[in-house]
Design a protein around this motif. Sequence first.
Motif, PDB file in Angstrom:
ATOM      1  N   LEU A  49       0.816  -1.205   0.000  1.00 14.03           N
ATOM      2  CA  LEU A  49       0.000   0.000   0.000  1.00 14.03           C
ATOM      3  C   LEU A  49       0.853   1.260   0.000  1.00 14.03           C
ATOM      4  O   LEU A  49       0.546   2.237  -0.687  1.00 14.03           O
ATOM      5  CB  LEU A  49      -0.933  -0.004   1.212  1.00 14.03           C
ATOM      6  N   ALA A  50       1.950   1.240   0.744  1.00 13.38           N
ATOM      7  CA  ALA A  50       2.851   2.398   0.752  1.00 13.38           C
ATOM      8  C   ALA A  50       3.481   2.598  -0.620  1.00 13.38           C
ATOM      9  O   ALA A  50       3.658   3.739  -1.074  1.00 13.38           O
ATOM     10  CB  ALA A  50       3.930   2.203   1.809  1.00 13.38           C
ATOM     11  N   SER A  53       0.851   4.164  -2.827  1.00 10.68           N
ATOM     12  CA  SER A  53       0.677   5.569  -2.461  1.00 10.68           C
ATOM     13  C   SER A  53       1.814   6.425  -3.007  1.00 10.68           C
ATOM     14  O   SER A  53       1.601   7.553  -3.450  1.00 10.68           O
ATOM     15  CB  SER A  53       0.595   5.707  -0.936  1.00 10.68           C
ATOM     16  N   THR A  54       3.035   5.891  -2.976  1.00  9.33           N
ATOM     17  CA  THR A  54       4.165   6.627  -3.543  1.00  9.33           C
ATOM     18  C   THR A  54       4.036   6.757  -5.047  1.00  9.33           C
ATOM     19  O   THR A  54       4.475   7.756  -5.638  1.00  9.33           O
ATOM     20  CB  THR A  54       5.485   5.914  -3.192  1.00  9.33           C
ATOM     21  N   THR A  56       1.522   7.500  -6.548  1.00  5.63           N
ATOM     22  CA  THR A  56       0.710   8.697  -6.788  1.00  5.63           C
ATOM     23  C   THR A  56       1.572   9.864  -7.249  1.00  5.63           C
ATOM     24  O   THR A  56       1.156  10.663  -8.093  1.00  5.63           O
ATOM     25  CB  THR A  56      -0.041   9.086  -5.507  1.00  5.63           C
ATOM     26  N   SER A 158      -5.352   4.240   5.013  1.00  9.45           N
ATOM     27  CA  SER A 158      -4.538   5.125   4.176  1.00  9.45           C
ATOM     28  C   SER A 158      -5.328   6.348   3.738  1.00  9.45           C
ATOM     29  O   SER A 158      -4.838   7.483   3.812  1.00  9.45           O
ATOM     30  CB  SER A 158      -4.031   4.350   2.952  1.00  9.45           C
ATOM     31  N   VAL A 159      -6.572   6.131   3.286  1.00 10.69           N
ATOM     32  CA  VAL A 159      -7.408   7.255   2.858  1.00 10.69           C
ATOM     33  C   VAL A 159      -7.723   8.165   4.043  1.00 10.69           C
ATOM     34  O   VAL A 159      -7.683   9.401   3.930  1.00 10.69           O
ATOM     35  CB  VAL A 159      -8.703   6.734   2.200  1.00 10.69           C
ATOM     36  N   ALA A 162      -4.659  10.249   4.877  1.00 10.73           N
ATOM     37  CA  ALA A 162      -4.482  11.337   3.906  1.00 10.73           C
ATOM     38  C   ALA A 162      -5.486  12.457   4.165  1.00 10.73           C
ATOM     39  O   ALA A 162      -5.155  13.647   4.052  1.00 10.73           O
ATOM     40  CB  ALA A 162      -4.621  10.804   2.483  1.00 10.73           C
ATOM     41  N   CYS A 188      -2.076  15.124  -0.895  1.00  9.95           N
ATOM     42  CA  CYS A 188      -3.062  14.286  -0.206  1.00  9.95           C
ATOM     43  C   CYS A 188      -4.280  14.033  -1.091  1.00  9.95           C
ATOM     44  O   CYS A 188      -4.798  12.905  -1.150  1.00  9.95           O
ATOM     45  CB  CYS A 188      -3.496  14.949   1.098  1.00  9.95           C
ATOM     46  N   ASN A 191      -3.384  11.572  -3.631  1.00 11.18           N
ATOM     47  CA  ASN A 191      -3.214  10.236  -3.055  1.00 11.18           C
ATOM     48  C   ASN A 191      -4.517   9.464  -3.074  1.00 11.18           C
ATOM     49  O   ASN A 191      -4.593   8.353  -3.595  1.00 11.18           O
ATOM     50  CB  ASN A 191      -2.680  10.388  -1.617  1.00 11.18           C
ATOM     51  N   TRP A 192      -5.572  10.044  -2.472  1.00  7.50           N
ATOM     52  CA  TRP A 192      -6.805   9.251  -2.417  1.00  7.50           C
ATOM     53  C   TRP A 192      -7.487   9.182  -3.782  1.00  7.50           C
ATOM     54  O   TRP A 192      -8.213   8.233  -4.058  1.00  7.50           O
ATOM     55  CB  TRP A 192      -7.752   9.742  -1.323  1.00  7.50           C
ATOM     56  N   ILE A 195      -5.625   6.188  -5.485  1.00  8.28           N
ATOM     57  CA  ILE A 195      -5.982   4.895  -4.894  1.00  8.28           C
ATOM     58  C   ILE A 195      -7.429   4.533  -5.215  1.00  8.28           C
ATOM     59  O   ILE A 195      -7.745   3.383  -5.549  1.00  8.28           O
ATOM     60  CB  ILE A 195      -5.748   4.918  -3.376  1.00  8.28           C
TER      61      ILE A 195
END
Length: 418
Positions: A49-50, A53-54, A56, A158-159, A162, A188, A191-192, A195
Amino acid sequence: MSALAPLLPTWLVLLRRYGPQLMAIWLIGMLAEDVLTEIAVHIGFLNQLAGLSTLTLVVLTKLVMIVAMFELIRPGLPSLQAAAKAAESAEAEASGTGSAGFTTALSLALVPFFAFYAAWGFLGDTVREYSKLALDLTPFGQNARILDVSGGWWLLASVATAWLVRLGAKQMHKRSSHVFWPILIVVCEANWAFIALYVLTNWHNEITAFIAHLPETMGGWLFPAAKAAAVAPSVENTPTSWGDALTSLFFYALYPVVWLTLAALVYGYDIGRSGAPAPGRWSRAIARWDGLPQSLRDFLGHFVAGTAKRYRALAEGVGLTFSSGLALIVAVIIIFRILDWASAWAWYGAARLIGPHEIGLWQIIAHALSIAFGSPSAPGNGALIMPLKVTLLAAGLETGFARGRQWRSAYRPAISTP
């Protein structure tokens, strides 16, 4: 033809003035994308997941490049620049605030860009490059499940994280005008958005596959003998319907229009800030909102201010695009696609001119050609072609906006004369 005459000189002036800088921005962005993709892969080895996210940041880098290129050209667009300054002065007098800045344009273009990025398959390309690099770095497949992040509590966490970081950044931005806080807010939001689009794309593929196999499954249950005797026609013998051809042509032409709308969003969001949209743009919906009582607007704006601001900016951008005139839009679409066609043939011609070599050397040559002209599967995204496209889009908007203002200034006195 008189309507299109100013387009070519404006395009050439912008290209001569800003071409080298645009090429440098695109090359820096391509390098940043490669570096960030590799960083995301190494982080993904530790946590899937990290890593996603990166990833993104890779998509956000593309958006930063596009907005930076259009903002770089802004001083060379006198009509759009004059309208933006007039709107900025009107807003400063009304609210005491100044220029919105680069991060505002980036934030307003974020959602339309991510939607465009996913709809045209670029999101899938980014994820494939991410997965391919992960396999290259682990040839025995130890990290084959690097994309296994389609659900679970970690995704929700994660969401939520953020969202909390974005909320804190917005509070800090109210206290401080440092540029770090708007950038953190945009990261941020990206990010979401990334995802969510990734998860929805996975669900969409699963649902589509289920629906596609549903008739076959039901047919097998109801008519097992007919299913056994049925033979699917070969691909070569499958006719192409007129509907499919027209649909393909529509999306082929829509791609440059989307780019033109993104450019208009960057240039048009601050033109509409003065609260008095010019005739000819899509201002009816905005006028209805402005016509509501102030108390009701303040109450609703407390909850939907950010969303309304985005959609208002998008409406201004779409209006600015289509108010340029049909002939001008068609000319920009044709020239845009000619550049794609020419870049594909330039790649092919350079490859033929270089001739055969060993596979290792050819991979290096092919990568260099793709940097210059774009890859064979996605021509036109190279460092030599993108400055041509960006200046073309900016010249089209400047030409259409200038013609519209001249037409309105000449037309209004005529209709007011008794």
